[in-house]
Design a protein around this motif. Structure first.
Motif, PDB file in Angstrom:
ATOM      1  N   LYS A 124      -5.765   7.480  -3.221  1.00 54.58           N
ATOM      2  CA  LYS A 124      -7.225   7.553  -3.379  1.00 54.58           C
ATOM      3  C   LYS A 124      -7.654   8.946  -3.857  1.00 54.58           C
ATOM      4  CE  LYS A 124      -9.838   6.995   0.316  1.00 54.58           C
ATOM      5  NZ  LYS A 124     -10.751   6.507   1.365  1.00 54.58           N
ATOM      6  N   ILE A 125      -7.082   9.987  -3.282  1.00 51.46           N
ATOM      7  CA  ILE A 125      -7.389  11.359  -3.711  1.00 51.46           C
ATOM      8  C   ILE A 125      -6.998  11.547  -5.172  1.00 51.46           C
ATOM      9  CG2 ILE A 125      -6.613  13.773  -3.471  1.00 51.46           C
ATOM     10  CD1 ILE A 125      -8.663  13.094  -1.402  1.00 51.46           C
TER      11      ILE A 125
ATOM     12  N   ARG B  31      -0.648  16.521  -1.319  1.00 52.73           N
ATOM     13  CA  ARG B  31       0.353  16.311  -0.274  1.00 52.73           C
ATOM     14  C   ARG B  31       1.047  17.633   0.084  1.00 52.73           C
ATOM     15  NH1 ARG B  31       4.544  12.358  -2.097  1.00 52.73           N
ATOM     16  NH2 ARG B  31       5.103  14.111  -3.407  1.00 52.73           N
ATOM     17  N   GLU B  32       1.389  18.425  -0.922  1.00 50.07           N
ATOM     18  CA  GLU B  32       2.028  19.718  -0.665  1.00 50.07           C
ATOM     19  C   GLU B  32       1.081  20.658   0.076  1.00 50.07           C
ATOM     20  OE1 GLU B  32       5.248  20.378  -1.025  1.00 50.07           O
ATOM     21  OE2 GLU B  32       5.328  18.272  -1.598  1.00 50.07           O
TER      22      GLU B  32
ATOM     23  N   GLU C  53       0.815  -1.193   0.000  1.00 46.18           N
ATOM     24  CA  GLU C  53       0.000   0.000   0.000  1.00 46.18           C
ATOM     25  C   GLU C  53       0.861   1.261   0.000  1.00 46.18           C
ATOM     26  OE1 GLU C  53      -2.775   1.077   3.340  1.00 46.18           O
ATOM     27  OE2 GLU C  53      -4.017  -0.332   2.231  1.00 46.18           O
ATOM     28  N   GLU C  54       1.979   1.223   0.712  1.00 43.93           N
ATOM     29  CA  GLU C  54       2.832   2.394   0.847  1.00 43.93           C
ATOM     30  C   GLU C  54       3.766   2.597  -0.340  1.00 43.93           C
ATOM     31  OE1 GLU C  54       4.820   1.890   4.552  1.00 43.93           O
ATOM     32  OE2 GLU C  54       2.995   2.130   5.715  1.00 43.93           O
TER      33      GLU C  54
ATOM     34  N   GLY D 290       1.010   5.720   8.921  1.00 46.34           N
ATOM     35  CA  GLY D 290       1.227   4.946   7.708  1.00 46.34           C
ATOM     36  C   GLY D 290       0.045   4.966   6.753  1.00 46.34           C
ATOM     37  N   LYS D 291      -0.807   5.969   6.870  1.00 44.11           N
ATOM     38  CA  LYS D 291      -2.005   6.054   6.033  1.00 44.11           C
ATOM     39  C   LYS D 291      -1.899   7.108   4.934  1.00 44.11           C
ATOM     40  CE  LYS D 291      -5.022   4.679   9.822  1.00 44.11           C
ATOM     41  NZ  LYS D 291      -6.134   5.062  10.670  1.00 44.11           N
ATOM     42  N   LEU D 292      -0.835   7.888   4.948  1.00 43.16           N
ATOM     43  CA  LEU D 292      -0.731   9.015   4.026  1.00 43.16           C
ATOM     44  C   LEU D 292      -0.698   8.565   2.573  1.00 43.16           C
ATOM     45  CD1 LEU D 292      -0.432  12.069   3.646  1.00 43.16           C
ATOM     46  CD2 LEU D 292       2.036  11.743   3.761  1.00 43.16           C
ATOM     47  N   ASN D 293       0.136   7.605   2.239  1.00 40.43           N
ATOM     48  CA  ASN D 293       0.290   7.196   0.842  1.00 40.43           C
ATOM     49  C   ASN D 293      -1.014   6.648   0.264  1.00 40.43           C
ATOM     50  OD1 ASN D 293       2.383   7.029  -1.269  1.00 40.43           O
ATOM     51  ND2 ASN D 293       1.714   4.900  -1.310  1.00 40.43           N
TER      52      ASN D 293
END
Length: 125
Positions: free
Chosen positions: A69-70, A43-44, A30-31, A61-64
């Motif tokens: 998804k976005i 992200r920026e 996922e990452e 660990g959910k950011l990526n």
């Protein structure tokens, strides 16, 4: 010295590289998914304007996966908006064949409008 050692206090394996033991860390699948342009822009935005949300998601660990998804949602929205706006404004393949420069101008305007909508609704919201 052993090539690999296990530290029971933190549950990590370490590999000997030179004179140092380096933790054996593996990112989940996922990452490691690639993040597209829309996800990178978001992200920026999070880094600059939503520091706490960014840091929390990064540490959990959910950011990526969130950014992937976005990115998908934004790309789908962008393509859908272009298709709908072109249809509403009568920008067709026939126009492209008969008056290519007019078609290019109209499509450029449509793409800019769609980009602005996606930025306002998803990326910078």
């Amino acid at each position: 010295m052993d090539k690999y050692i296990y530290d029971e206090s933190n549950g990590l394996w370490y590999e000997l590289q030179g004179d140092y033991y380096i933790p054996c860390l593996i990112l989940s699948e996922e990452e490691t998914q690639p993040i597209g342009l829309w996800g990178q822009r978001h992200r920026e935005y999070l880094k600059e304007h939503k520091h706490i949300v960014y840091a929390t998601m990064l540490m959990e660990g959910k950011l990526n996966s969130y950014l992937v998804k976005i990115d998908r949602q934004a790309e789908e929205m962008y393509l859908r908006l272009i298709k709908e706006m072109a249809k509403r404004q009568g920008v067709t393949e026939q126009l492209k064949a008969e008056q290519p420069m007019e078609w290019v101008g109209k499509m450029g305007n449509i793409q800019a409008c769609a980009r602005e909508v996606v930025n306002n609704e998803l990326i910078f919201a």
